[in-house]
Enzyme design. Structure first.
Site, PDB file in Angstrom:
ATOM      1  N   HIS A  94      56.545  88.490  -4.852  1.00 20.03           N
ATOM      2  CA  HIS A  94      55.819  87.639  -5.653  1.00 20.03           C
ATOM      3  C   HIS A  94      57.021  86.605  -6.569  1.00 20.03           C
ATOM      4  O   HIS A  94      57.858  87.256  -6.956  1.00 20.03           O
ATOM      5  CB  HIS A  94      54.798  88.237  -6.613  1.00 20.03           C
ATOM      6  CG  HIS A  94      55.321  88.937  -7.704  1.00 20.03           C
ATOM      7  ND1 HIS A  94      55.406  88.299  -9.078  1.00 20.03           N
ATOM      8  CD2 HIS A  94      55.612  90.121  -8.199  1.00 20.03           C
ATOM      9  CE1 HIS A  94      56.013  88.947  -9.887  1.00 20.03           C
ATOM     10  NE2 HIS A  94      55.951  90.305  -9.451  1.00 20.03           N
ATOM     11  N   CYS A  95      56.295  85.731  -6.960  1.00 21.85           N
ATOM     12  CA  CYS A  95      57.210  84.771  -7.770  1.00 21.85           C
ATOM     13  C   CYS A  95      56.084  84.444  -9.049  1.00 21.85           C
ATOM     14  O   CYS A  95      55.122  85.268  -9.059  1.00 21.85           O
ATOM     15  CB  CYS A  95      57.624  83.458  -7.293  1.00 21.85           C
ATOM     16  SG  CYS A  95      56.534  82.578  -6.414  1.00 21.85           S
ATOM     17  N   TRP A  96      56.247  83.206  -9.925  1.00 22.54           N
ATOM     18  CA  TRP A  96      55.377  82.964 -10.720  1.00 22.54           C
ATOM     19  C   TRP A  96      54.107  82.458 -10.362  1.00 22.54           C
ATOM     20  O   TRP A  96      53.155  82.787 -10.828  1.00 22.54           O
ATOM     21  CB  TRP A  96      56.073  82.002 -11.408  1.00 22.54           C
ATOM     22  CG  TRP A  96      55.120  81.236 -12.527  1.00 22.54           C
ATOM     23  CD1 TRP A  96      54.896  79.818 -12.657  1.00 22.54           C
ATOM     24  CD2 TRP A  96      54.510  81.899 -13.709  1.00 22.54           C
ATOM     25  NE1 TRP A  96      54.008  79.460 -13.681  1.00 22.54           N
ATOM     26  CE2 TRP A  96      53.798  80.952 -14.308  1.00 22.54           C
ATOM     27  CE3 TRP A  96      54.135  83.185 -13.808  1.00 22.54           C
ATOM     28  CZ2 TRP A  96      53.100  80.993 -15.581  1.00 22.54           C
ATOM     29  CZ3 TRP A  96      53.353  83.190 -15.054  1.00 22.54           C
ATOM     30  CH2 TRP A  96      52.917  82.354 -15.701  1.00 22.54           C
ATOM     31  N   SER A 102      58.797  82.946  -3.585  1.00 24.03           N
ATOM     32  CA  SER A 102      58.538  83.843  -3.145  1.00 24.03           C
ATOM     33  C   SER A 102      58.047  83.700  -1.554  1.00 24.03           C
ATOM     34  O   SER A 102      58.542  84.352  -0.677  1.00 24.03           O
ATOM     35  CB  SER A 102      57.026  84.602  -3.564  1.00 24.03           C
ATOM     36  OG  SER A 102      55.821  83.615  -3.363  1.00 24.03           O
ATOM     37  N   TYR A 123      52.548  85.614 -10.241  1.00 23.61           N
ATOM     38  CA  TYR A 123      52.366  86.584 -11.235  1.00 23.61           C
ATOM     39  C   TYR A 123      51.327  86.023 -12.211  1.00 23.61           C
ATOM     40  O   TYR A 123      50.714  86.872 -12.888  1.00 23.61           O
ATOM     41  CB  TYR A 123      53.631  86.650 -12.015  1.00 23.61           C
ATOM     42  CG  TYR A 123      53.565  87.456 -13.312  1.00 23.61           C
ATOM     43  CD1 TYR A 123      53.650  88.724 -13.424  1.00 23.61           C
ATOM     44  CD2 TYR A 123      53.571  86.623 -14.537  1.00 23.61           C
ATOM     45  CE1 TYR A 123      53.557  89.647 -14.461  1.00 23.61           C
ATOM     46  CE2 TYR A 123      53.616  87.276 -15.509  1.00 23.61           C
ATOM     47  CZ  TYR A 123      53.497  88.731 -15.730  1.00 23.61           C
ATOM     48  OH  TYR A 123      53.539  89.466 -16.879  1.00 23.61           O
TER      49      TYR A 123
END
Length: 349
Positions: A94-96, A102, A123
């Site tokens: 995952h990323c932001w 991601s 996130y």
């Protein structure tokens, strides 16, 4: 093919699979999904450069710069990911916001023979789920007691005896008072504290009661999530009443021999509340390593403050449990008996 998962699906899989957080180290250090491993696509400086490029020259230029920065790292990314789950070769990423970082990282791993799933919304979606979850009604029981009553040890004993417990002070790395940070690791950010509470909140059986310690809204620099705090304030309280000499003995055992300067600083922080004479007397006692006197003097303030907070609750919701000794095992047994009686009376209503 990279699979995209909802927050619920992602966290369910996370029980058995490693999570890779590809955000920058700064983002990860501020707060992250508990248990996630940081393998940043960009370091803090690179992320800033790409962001600046995006603002100045647009998306295409930012993507090209990103590719230049990431290119030499690709083999390392794959090697790190493989080490996390060498047998199943499956990971979560995952990323932001569930966007390019991601997606690109997961595509790379998929190309290299790993199975990678990403978090829809990233996130940010996880954080929304965290905050929303705290409003869910739960059956809470609050463990109360004056400073030095051994509430943390009682909570641990309740857990050993099969009860569900959330130790807010343990998660916050702080015991709540001016002295609460002494001997503890650095506190997490408030956001990370919420993430840690959520991890336990979600794992516990919704049909069973949960014990929490009676806290102020803030535990050091961390704040109990408002929705949980509101539930705590209306929940029944078991007030463990332990004699002051017994509590002084416990506090001496916990704090004697700890860094003298930290004890002095903690005492100075409550000077206005403790009063000038009591503070000076406590500091003089500290200088002579007379920790019992220090505890006795400071408890005058803490006892008054705690009883004031307790008086603001509905008195019919407070159950006093008088204990003559510091015995977490026996106290926990009696608390469970009381809780069972409470549950039976609720059923009969």
């Amino acid at each position: 093919m990279v699979q995209q998962l909802s927050v619920t699906e992602f966290l369910k899989k996370a029980r058995s699979l490693p999570i890779i957080d590809v955000r920058s180290p700064g983002e990860y250090d501020h707060a992250h999904i508990p248990g996630a491993i940081s393998i940043p696509l960009f370091d803090n400086e690179e992320r800033a450069l790409v962001g600046t490029k995006y603002k100045q020259a647009g998306k295409d230029a930012a993507v090209l710069l990103g590719l230049d920065l990431v290119g030499p790292k690709l083999v390392g990314f794959v090697k790190q990911a493989r080490k996390l789950n060498p047998r199943q070769k499956e990971v979560l990423v995952h990323c932001w916001r569930g966007g390019m970082r991601s997606g690109s990282f997961a595509w790379l791993l998929d190309t290299a023979g790993l199975t990678a799933s990403t978090l829809v919304g990233g996130y940010k979606a996880y954080r929304n789920a965290v905050l929303e979850s705290f409003s869910e009604p739960r059956t809470l029981l609050i463990l109360g007691g004056k400073t030095g009553s051994g509430k943390t040890d009682i909570l641990k004993e309740l857990a050993r005896q099969g009860e569900q417990v959330i130790d807010l002070e343990g998660l916050a790395h702080h015991k709540g008072s001016s002295y609460g940070a002494i001997g503890q690791p650095a506190q997490p950010t408030n956001e990370q504290f919420e993430n840690l509470v959520y991890a336990q909140w979600q794992q516990l059986d919704r049909k069973r009661r949960i014990w929490l310690e009676d806290e102020s809204r803030n535990v050091g620099a961390c704040f109990v999530p408002m929705a949980i705090w509101q539930q705590m304030r209306t929940a029944p309280v078991a007030f463990v009443d332990v004699p002051k000499p017994v509590r002084i003995c416990r506090l001496v055992n916990e704090y004697a021999g700890i860094d003298h300067g930290l004890l002095v600083a903690a005492t100075e922080r409550i000077r206005k509340r403790l009063g000038g004479k009591a503070t000076n007397d406590a500091l003089a006692a500290l200088a002579h390593q007379d920790y019992a006197t220090v505890a006795d003097l400071t408890l005058a303030y803490y006892d008054k403050a705690y009883l004031h907070g307790l008086s603001e609750r509905d008195s019919s919701s407070v159950y006093p449990l008088v204990m003559d000794e510091d015995n977490p095992v026996q106290t926990a047994r009696q608390l469970i008996e009381w809780a069972n009686t409470q549950a039976e009376s609720e059923v009969l209503r």
